[in-house]
Design a protein around this motif. Structure first.
Motif, PDB file in Angstrom:
ATOM      1  N   THR A 142      -2.309 -66.614  27.625  1.00 29.07           N
ATOM      2  CA  THR A 142      -1.479 -65.513  28.120  1.00 29.07           C
ATOM      3  C   THR A 142      -1.841 -65.172  29.557  1.00 29.07           C
ATOM      4  O   THR A 142      -0.965 -64.950  30.406  1.00 29.07           O
ATOM      5  CB  THR A 142      -1.655 -64.270  27.229  1.00 29.07           C
ATOM      6  OG1 THR A 142      -1.262 -64.588  25.890  1.00 29.07           O
ATOM      7  CG2 THR A 142      -0.819 -63.116  27.738  1.00 29.07           C
ATOM      8  N   ARG A 191      -7.559 -66.943  18.512  1.00 26.30           N
ATOM      9  CA  ARG A 191      -7.187 -65.666  19.134  1.00 26.30           C
ATOM     10  C   ARG A 191      -7.555 -65.664  20.616  1.00 26.30           C
ATOM     11  O   ARG A 191      -6.766 -65.239  21.477  1.00 26.30           O
ATOM     12  CB  ARG A 191      -7.886 -64.516  18.416  1.00 26.30           C
ATOM     13  CG  ARG A 191      -7.325 -64.219  17.029  1.00 26.30           C
ATOM     14  CD  ARG A 191      -8.163 -63.168  16.341  1.00 26.30           C
ATOM     15  NE  ARG A 191      -7.614 -62.834  15.019  1.00 26.30           N
ATOM     16  CZ  ARG A 191      -8.232 -62.058  14.142  1.00 26.30           C
ATOM     17  NH1 ARG A 191      -9.412 -61.531  14.442  1.00 26.30           N
ATOM     18  NH2 ARG A 191      -7.677 -61.800  12.971  1.00 26.30           N
ATOM     19  N   LEU A 238       4.029 -69.116  27.095  1.00 28.62           N
ATOM     20  CA  LEU A 238       3.674 -68.660  25.744  1.00 28.62           C
ATOM     21  C   LEU A 238       4.277 -69.558  24.672  1.00 28.62           C
ATOM     22  O   LEU A 238       3.673 -69.769  23.611  1.00 28.62           O
ATOM     23  CB  LEU A 238       4.141 -67.222  25.550  1.00 28.62           C
ATOM     24  CG  LEU A 238       3.439 -66.171  26.422  1.00 28.62           C
ATOM     25  CD1 LEU A 238       4.030 -64.798  26.182  1.00 28.62           C
ATOM     26  CD2 LEU A 238       1.940 -66.163  26.158  1.00 28.62           C
ATOM     27  N   LEU A 239       5.469 -70.113  24.951  1.00 26.75           N
ATOM     28  CA  LEU A 239       6.070 -71.047  24.006  1.00 26.75           C
ATOM     29  C   LEU A 239       5.207 -72.298  23.857  1.00 26.75           C
ATOM     30  O   LEU A 239       5.003 -72.803  22.738  1.00 26.75           O
ATOM     31  CB  LEU A 239       7.473 -71.437  24.479  1.00 26.75           C
ATOM     32  CG  LEU A 239       8.232 -72.431  23.598  1.00 26.75           C
ATOM     33  CD1 LEU A 239       8.468 -71.836  22.214  1.00 26.75           C
ATOM     34  CD2 LEU A 239       9.559 -72.814  24.247  1.00 26.75           C
ATOM     35  N   LEU A 241      -5.252 -67.864  22.616  1.00 29.72           N
ATOM     36  CA  LEU A 241      -3.996 -67.207  22.946  1.00 29.72           C
ATOM     37  C   LEU A 241      -4.179 -66.239  24.109  1.00 29.72           C
ATOM     38  O   LEU A 241      -3.324 -66.136  24.992  1.00 29.72           O
ATOM     39  CB  LEU A 241      -3.459 -66.467  21.723  1.00 29.72           C
ATOM     40  CG  LEU A 241      -2.123 -65.738  21.911  1.00 29.72           C
ATOM     41  CD1 LEU A 241      -1.022 -66.704  22.318  1.00 29.72           C
ATOM     42  CD2 LEU A 241      -1.727 -65.005  20.637  1.00 29.72           C
ATOM     43  N   TRP A 256      -2.628 -75.315  13.631  1.00 34.56           N
ATOM     44  CA  TRP A 256      -2.635 -74.643  12.325  1.00 34.56           C
ATOM     45  C   TRP A 256      -2.161 -75.569  11.214  1.00 34.56           C
ATOM     46  O   TRP A 256      -2.758 -75.630  10.134  1.00 34.56           O
ATOM     47  CB  TRP A 256      -1.752 -73.403  12.409  1.00 34.56           C
ATOM     48  CG  TRP A 256      -1.770 -72.571  11.161  1.00 34.56           C
ATOM     49  CD1 TRP A 256      -0.927 -72.648  10.093  1.00 34.56           C
ATOM     50  CD2 TRP A 256      -2.699 -71.539  10.855  1.00 34.56           C
ATOM     51  NE1 TRP A 256      -1.256 -71.720   9.156  1.00 34.56           N
ATOM     52  CE2 TRP A 256      -2.348 -71.026   9.581  1.00 34.56           C
ATOM     53  CE3 TRP A 256      -3.793 -70.997  11.529  1.00 34.56           C
ATOM     54  CZ2 TRP A 256      -3.063 -69.998   8.991  1.00 34.56           C
ATOM     55  CZ3 TRP A 256      -4.495 -69.966  10.935  1.00 34.56           C
ATOM     56  CH2 TRP A 256      -4.131 -69.479   9.676  1.00 34.56           C
ATOM     57  N   GLY A 262      -0.681 -73.944  19.203  1.00 29.98           N
ATOM     58  CA  GLY A 262      -1.321 -73.294  18.066  1.00 29.98           C
ATOM     59  C   GLY A 262      -0.710 -73.712  16.745  1.00 29.98           C
ATOM     60  O   GLY A 262      -1.418 -73.867  15.747  1.00 29.98           O
ATOM     61  N   GLY A 263       0.616 -73.909  16.721  1.00 31.95           N
ATOM     62  CA  GLY A 263       1.265 -74.353  15.494  1.00 31.95           C
ATOM     63  C   GLY A 263       0.811 -75.734  15.067  1.00 31.95           C
ATOM     64  O   GLY A 263       0.579 -75.986  13.881  1.00 31.95           O
ATOM     65  N   ALA A 310       2.024 -72.334  24.277  1.00 28.86           N
ATOM     66  CA  ALA A 310       0.855 -71.899  23.521  1.00 28.86           C
ATOM     67  C   ALA A 310       1.148 -71.862  22.017  1.00 28.86           C
ATOM     68  O   ALA A 310       0.332 -72.291  21.198  1.00 28.86           O
ATOM     69  CB  ALA A 310       0.401 -70.522  24.004  1.00 28.86           C
ATOM     70  N   LEU A 311       2.315 -71.329  21.665  1.00 23.18           N
ATOM     71  CA  LEU A 311       2.687 -71.275  20.253  1.00 23.18           C
ATOM     72  C   LEU A 311       2.843 -72.676  19.667  1.00 23.18           C
ATOM     73  O   LEU A 311       2.460 -72.931  18.521  1.00 23.18           O
ATOM     74  CB  LEU A 311       3.988 -70.491  20.097  1.00 23.18           C
ATOM     75  CG  LEU A 311       3.899 -68.983  20.363  1.00 23.18           C
ATOM     76  CD1 LEU A 311       5.288 -68.351  20.283  1.00 23.18           C
ATOM     77  CD2 LEU A 311       2.953 -68.318  19.365  1.00 23.18           C
TER      78      LEU A 311
END
Length: 344
Positions: free
Chosen positions: A253, A246, A136-137, A249, A147, A143-144, A139-140
């Motif tokens: 996940t 979305r 998940l890290l 993510l 963004w 995504g960051g 993924a963040l």
């Protein structure tokens, strides 16, 4: 050609083909499960293995099947299905046939989290949780980057490759610095292994994977609308950029949960969606179910090869899937690099 433009007869044939392949995959899965439960140093017939699974028969048979073989088999089924579904979702969102948890940093993040937990000397029971956190890290982080730079999701696969390689380098550095006894465990986990699974891990990980897979199935219509293109999706009421992130993510996940259960098993998520498209045609809700069944069949088959065919003790199942998947990836890259054929 979109689904809306496909003739009714063609749709009916595709559905019948998908149903036939799904039925065949289900039968194969049942047979492989029986073989996996009954084969080993203690050999059991299919009937005896089934009775032992439900707590009947000789106490020794019940112990072997329920406590040692069944958790491993169920882990293979759940993780294989989860990885394959995650790969299908990611390839559709990225619009890139090379997109998968193996190439966008998810498996690298899971490995990093697990190995970091090993380095601290924490309990083995915390390793799956650390793997989930690492995935998940990643993924963040992905995504960051998207963004902040306003990068299109369809181009993130290149950033994901860089994230994957950076995390893999960090994992290798930690393993090199490990004591010998920890290095062996870390290497086995980062390759992907079903060894030592227990019912606690299966129930927790399996429940989370099942709920996330259900969410993916419920979002199938939204994914299908995004397949039409951003302009069409926007006209039908979606926000393409936000909805893609979305769903990205959600897919990551699902892949992270599968990696937390079995380790980062390679190439299942990459190869299975391509195989299903080859057999059953364009993606639909039915082919997504077939994808899950095929992923389960592939991972359980690879584990049976590890246990009973390949004469190498302790070989991780990820080594087999990687060996099978490497030629597939090479062929896919060559195919993608060819110019389109012109008709005369």
């Amino acid at each position: 050609m979109t689904a809306l433009a496909v003739p009714a007869g063609t749709l009916a044939r595709r559905r019948a083909r998908t149903a036939a392949w799904s039925a065949l995959a289900a039968v194969v899965l049942v047979v492989l499960t029986g073989v996996a439960l009954g084969t080993g140093q203690l050999s059991l017939s299919g009937w005896d293995a089934l009775r032992a699974l439900v707590g009947q028969g000789e106490p020794g048979n019940v112990l072997v099947v329920q406590q040692f073989r069944a958790p491993r088999v169920v882990s293979a089924l759940i993780a294989g299905a989860g990885l394959a579904m995650a790969g299908s979702v990611l390839q559709r969102l990225f619009r890139n046939p090379l997109a998968s948890p193996d190439t966008i940093g998810v498996t690298g993040g899971a490995s990093f989290g697990a190995v970091l937990m090993l380095a601290t000397g924490a309990s083995q029971q915390l390793i799956p949780l650390a793997a989930l956190g690492g995935g998940l890290l990643a993924a963040l982080l992905l995504g960051g980057l998207a963004w902040r730079s306003k990068m299109a999701v369809t181009r993130l696969v290149l950033v994901g490759l860089a994230v994957q390689q950076g995390l893999a380098a960090a994992v290798n550095l930690m393993i090199v610095r490990f004591p010998a006894e920890l290095a062996s465990s870390a290497m086995q986990w980062t390759t992907g292994s079903l060894y030592g699974r227990n019912w606690t891990e299966v129930w927790i990980g399996g429940s989370a994977i099942a709920l996330t897979a259900l969410a993916v199935l419920l979002c199938q219509r939204r994914i299908a609308i995004l397949d039409l293109g951003d302009d069409s999706a926007g006209g039908l009421g979606l926000d393409p950029g936000r909805d893609r992130l979305r769903l990205l993510l959600l897919g990551i996940t699902l892949a992270s949960l599968a990696a937390a259960l079995t380790g980062p098993v390679a190439f299942v998520a990459l190869a299975v969606p391509h195989l299903v498209r080859l057999l059953a045609g364009p993606p639909t809700l039915g082919t997504l179910g077939l994808t899950a069944l095929t992923g389960a069949v592939l991972l359980l088959s690879a584990d049976l090869l590890v246990l009973h065919v390949i004469p190498v003790h302790g070989l991780p199942v990820g080594a087999v899937t990687a060996t099978l998947g490497a030629p597939w990836l090479l062929a896919l890259m060559i195919r993608q690099g060819r110019p389109p054929q012109r008709s005369n």
